[in-house]
Design a protein around this motif. Structure first.
Motif, mmCIF file in Angstrom:
data_model
loop_
_atom_site.group_PDB
_atom_site.id
_atom_site.type_symbol
_atom_site.label_atom_id
_atom_site.label_comp_id
_atom_site.label_asym_id
_atom_site.label_seq_id
_atom_site.Cartn_x
_atom_site.Cartn_y
_atom_site.Cartn_z
ATOM 1 N N ASP A 169 146.276 1.113 -2.586
ATOM 2 C CA ASP A 169 146.680 -0.305 -2.509
ATOM 3 C C ASP A 169 147.879 -0.583 -3.419
ATOM 4 O OD1 ASP A 169 146.448 -2.975 -1.670
ATOM 5 O OD2 ASP A 169 145.062 -3.481 -3.288
ATOM 6 N N ASN A 170 148.680 0.429 -3.675
ATOM 7 C CA ASN A 170 149.905 0.283 -4.486
ATOM 8 C C ASN A 170 149.615 -0.416 -5.815
ATOM 9 O OD1 ASN A 170 152.705 1.007 -4.493
ATOM 10 N ND2 ASN A 170 153.235 -1.150 -4.288
ATOM 11 N N ALA A 171 148.478 -0.049 -6.420
ATOM 12 C CA ALA A 171 148.102 -0.580 -7.746
ATOM 13 C C ALA A 171 148.104 -2.102 -7.754
ATOM 14 C CB ALA A 171 149.002 -0.031 -8.839
ATOM 15 N N SER A 172 147.501 -2.690 -6.716
ATOM 16 C CA SER A 172 147.332 -4.158 -6.663
ATOM 17 C C SER A 172 148.676 -4.888 -6.783
ATOM 18 C CB SER A 172 146.394 -4.645 -7.776
ATOM 19 O OG SER A 172 145.192 -3.926 -7.792
ATOM 20 N N SER A 173 149.717 -4.335 -6.168
ATOM 21 C CA SER A 173 151.031 -4.976 -6.327
ATOM 22 C C SER A 173 151.053 -6.335 -5.642
ATOM 23 C CB SER A 173 152.146 -4.083 -5.759
ATOM 24 O OG SER A 173 151.938 -3.831 -4.391
ATOM 25 N N GLY A 174 151.795 -7.244 -6.271
ATOM 26 C CA GLY A 174 151.964 -8.582 -5.698
ATOM 27 C C GLY A 174 153.389 -9.046 -5.947
ATOM 28 N N ALA A 175 153.636 -9.474 -7.187
ATOM 29 C CA ALA A 175 154.966 -9.954 -7.540
ATOM 30 C C ALA A 175 155.161 -9.735 -9.041
ATOM 31 C CB ALA A 175 155.081 -11.440 -7.217
ATOM 32 N N PHE A 176 156.416 -9.798 -9.473
ATOM 33 C CA PHE A 176 156.652 -9.719 -10.922
ATOM 34 C C PHE A 176 157.897 -10.515 -11.279
ATOM 35 C CE2 PHE A 176 160.368 -6.991 -11.376
ATOM 36 C CZ PHE A 176 160.444 -6.393 -10.132
ATOM 37 N N VAL A 177 157.922 -10.949 -12.534
ATOM 38 C CA VAL A 177 159.048 -11.728 -13.030
ATOM 39 C C VAL A 177 159.401 -11.191 -14.416
ATOM 40 C CG1 VAL A 177 157.503 -13.540 -13.916
ATOM 41 C CG2 VAL A 177 159.884 -14.093 -13.490
ATOM 42 N N THR A 178 160.691 -11.178 -14.730
ATOM 43 C CA THR A 178 161.093 -10.712 -16.061
ATOM 44 C C THR A 178 161.562 -11.898 -16.899
ATOM 45 O OG1 THR A 178 163.170 -10.062 -15.025
ATOM 46 C CG2 THR A 178 161.641 -8.317 -15.572
ATOM 47 N N GLY A 179 161.499 -11.709 -18.204
ATOM 48 C CA GLY A 179 161.803 -12.787 -19.148
ATOM 49 C C GLY A 179 163.295 -12.972 -19.370
ATOM 50 N N PRO A 180 163.630 -13.810 -20.339
ATOM 51 C CA PRO A 180 165.017 -14.226 -20.518
ATOM 52 C C PRO A 180 165.874 -13.290 -21.378
ATOM 53 C CG PRO A 180 163.585 -15.430 -22.014
ATOM 54 C CD PRO A 180 162.688 -14.547 -21.211
ATOM 55 N N ILE A 181 165.249 -12.317 -22.055
ATOM 56 C CA ILE A 181 165.999 -11.535 -23.054
ATOM 57 C C ILE A 181 165.857 -10.042 -22.774
ATOM 58 C CG2 ILE A 181 166.168 -10.957 -25.520
ATOM 59 C CD1 ILE A 181 164.943 -13.745 -26.094
ATOM 60 N N GLY A 182 166.985 -9.361 -22.577
ATOM 61 C CA GLY A 182 166.972 -7.902 -22.448
ATOM 62 C C GLY A 182 167.634 -7.303 -23.673
ATOM 63 N N LEU A 183 166.951 -6.376 -24.328
ATOM 64 C CA LEU A 183 167.495 -5.788 -25.562
ATOM 65 C C LEU A 183 167.630 -4.277 -25.411
ATOM 66 C CD1 LEU A 183 165.340 -7.676 -28.246
ATOM 67 C CD2 LEU A 183 167.743 -8.097 -27.628
ATOM 68 N N PRO A 184 168.604 -3.681 -26.117
ATOM 69 C CA PRO A 184 168.672 -2.216 -26.116
ATOM 70 C C PRO A 184 167.426 -1.657 -26.798
ATOM 71 C CG PRO A 184 170.416 -3.183 -27.501
ATOM 72 C CD PRO A 184 169.636 -4.321 -26.936
ATOM 73 N N PRO A 185 166.888 -0.552 -26.305
ATOM 74 C CA PRO A 185 165.605 -0.070 -26.834
ATOM 75 C C PRO A 185 165.635 0.243 -28.319
ATOM 76 C CG PRO A 185 166.558 1.514 -25.297
ATOM 77 C CD PRO A 185 167.393 0.290 -25.213
ATOM 78 N N GLU A 186 166.785 0.666 -28.831
ATOM 79 C CA GLU A 186 166.829 1.040 -30.250
ATOM 80 C C GLU A 186 166.788 -0.179 -31.172
ATOM 81 O OE1 GLU A 186 168.989 1.830 -27.924
ATOM 82 O OE2 GLU A 186 170.967 1.066 -28.472
ATOM 83 N N SER A 187 166.886 -1.388 -30.588
ATOM 84 C CA SER A 187 166.947 -2.578 -31.451
ATOM 85 C C SER A 187 165.570 -3.155 -31.768
ATOM 86 C CB SER A 187 167.812 -3.652 -30.790
ATOM 87 O OG SER A 187 167.135 -4.193 -29.679
ATOM 88 N N LEU A 188 164.509 -2.578 -31.217
ATOM 89 C CA LEU A 188 163.187 -3.109 -31.575
ATOM 90 C C LEU A 188 162.134 -2.008 -31.582
ATOM 91 C CD1 LEU A 188 161.936 -5.449 -28.658
ATOM 92 C CD2 LEU A 188 163.457 -3.549 -28.396
ATOM 93 N N ASP A 189 161.060 -2.285 -32.336
ATOM 94 C CA ASP A 189 159.940 -1.346 -32.410
ATOM 95 C C ASP A 189 158.934 -1.759 -31.344
ATOM 96 O OD1 ASP A 189 157.721 0.128 -32.906
ATOM 97 O OD2 ASP A 189 157.454 -0.514 -34.992
ATOM 98 N N LEU A 190 158.924 -1.021 -30.249
ATOM 99 C CA LEU A 190 158.104 -1.450 -29.104
ATOM 100 C C LEU A 190 156.613 -1.354 -29.371
ATOM 101 C CD1 LEU A 190 159.791 -0.341 -25.798
ATOM 102 C CD2 LEU A 190 159.330 -2.629 -26.662
#
Ligand code: 0L1
Ligand code: MG
Length: 280
Positions: A169-190
């Motif tokens: 079932d495609n892992a219960s896929s439905g819809a997705f939305v992304t937030g307002p801020i994209g950062l380079p990965p090295e700029s935060l501790d995930l």
């Protein structure tokens, strides 16, 4: 509100096959039909058979004009595994038909029983081919990191399924939305990037990125390595949803959900209107 239909198909004479399960799942998705899991009647439907069904339905989605834009991981956090009773992560496909434009409500008219979960989302700067990809190699291929929300929707009644059902079932896929801020990965501790889950003004759950396999980069590596086993690779420009950080929350019409990330901003989702109300 219009209830989802339960007019599901019975097992064909001779039993279910990869082709008949694939067709039934897409029909259930298109017609908002919920059904019992196939493993009730086909216990041998395992993860890899589920993947074969998932791949067949990806072909059908592409044939009807959708574009492949990335992958999503399922059940990468303990919270999700415990809730769903499936204790290992797996991978599914994202197409452009699953993008929910920022500000749009939960598309109740297309979904059966939507739930929402917070996700750490990657946009890939480079491709990644397994096997043997490490989290460090995976993170080096990431262009930007975003907070996001996935609106999951299972074609199975009460989200009751086994691993083969949910991978099909495609892992219960439905819809997705992304937030307002994209950062380079090295700029935060995930691992310490936190999210607060707010429903109708009340904080109901929280987690950090460490909930996702210890670090979302581990989930990305897992996706590359699992896809390699299936003969695929992650491509530059793809979106990767690394899996729900917390259990998913219900998203009925009229509800209001927000995911507040420490550094990645807030994602707001309005539950929208009931399918038959005319203003969905
Ligand atoms: O219905 C489900 O919860 C299975 C999909 C899991 C999605 C996720 O863990 O992000
Ligand atoms: Mg998810």
């Amino acid at each position: 509100m219009t209830e989802a239909s339960t007019a599901y198909s019975p097992a064909p004479e001779g039993g279910w096959t990869i082709e008949t399960v694939a067709a039934e799942l897409l029909r259930c998705e298109d017609e908002r039909i919920e059904r019992p899991p196939f493993t009730d009647e086909w216990p041998e439907l395992d993860l890899d058979t589920g993947y074969a069904i998932q791949d067949l339905n990806l072909q059908r989605r592409l044939e009807r004009g959708e574009k492949l834009i990335g992958v999503k991981l399922g059940l990468t956090s303990r919270a999700k595994q415990q809730r769903m009773g499936v204790h290992f992560p797996f991978v599914a496909w994202l197409t452009d038909g699953m993008i929910l434009p920022v500000g749009d409500p939960v598309p109740q008219g297309k979904l059966i029983h939507p739930r929402i979960e917070p996700e750490i989302v990657f946009i890939m700067g480079e491709g990644l081919s397994g096997p043997g990809v490490t989290a460090a190699q995976a993170m080096a291929a990431v262009e930007s990191v975003w907070g996001g929300a996935e609106v999951i929707d299972s074609r199975y009644q009460d989200f009751r399924f086994k691993a083969g059902d949910v991978s099909a079932d495609n892992a219960s896929s439905g819809a997705f939305v992304t937030g307002p801020i994209g950062l380079p990965p090295e700029s935060l501790d995930l691992a310490t990037e936190a999210v607060l889950v707010e429903v109708n003004g009340v904080i109901v759950d929280s987690a950090t990125g460490a909930a996702v396999q210890g670090h979302p980069g581990e989930a990305l590596a897992l996706a590359a390595n699992d896809l390699a086993r299936r003969g695929h690779a992650i491509e530059a420009g793809w979106i990767v949803l690394t899996g729900g950080m917390t259990d998913a929350v219900f998203a009925p019409p009229g509800s209001s959900t927000a995911m507040h990330f420490t550094n990645l901003g807030s994602v707001f989702l309005n539950g929208g209107a009931a399918p038959d109300s005319g203003d969905d």
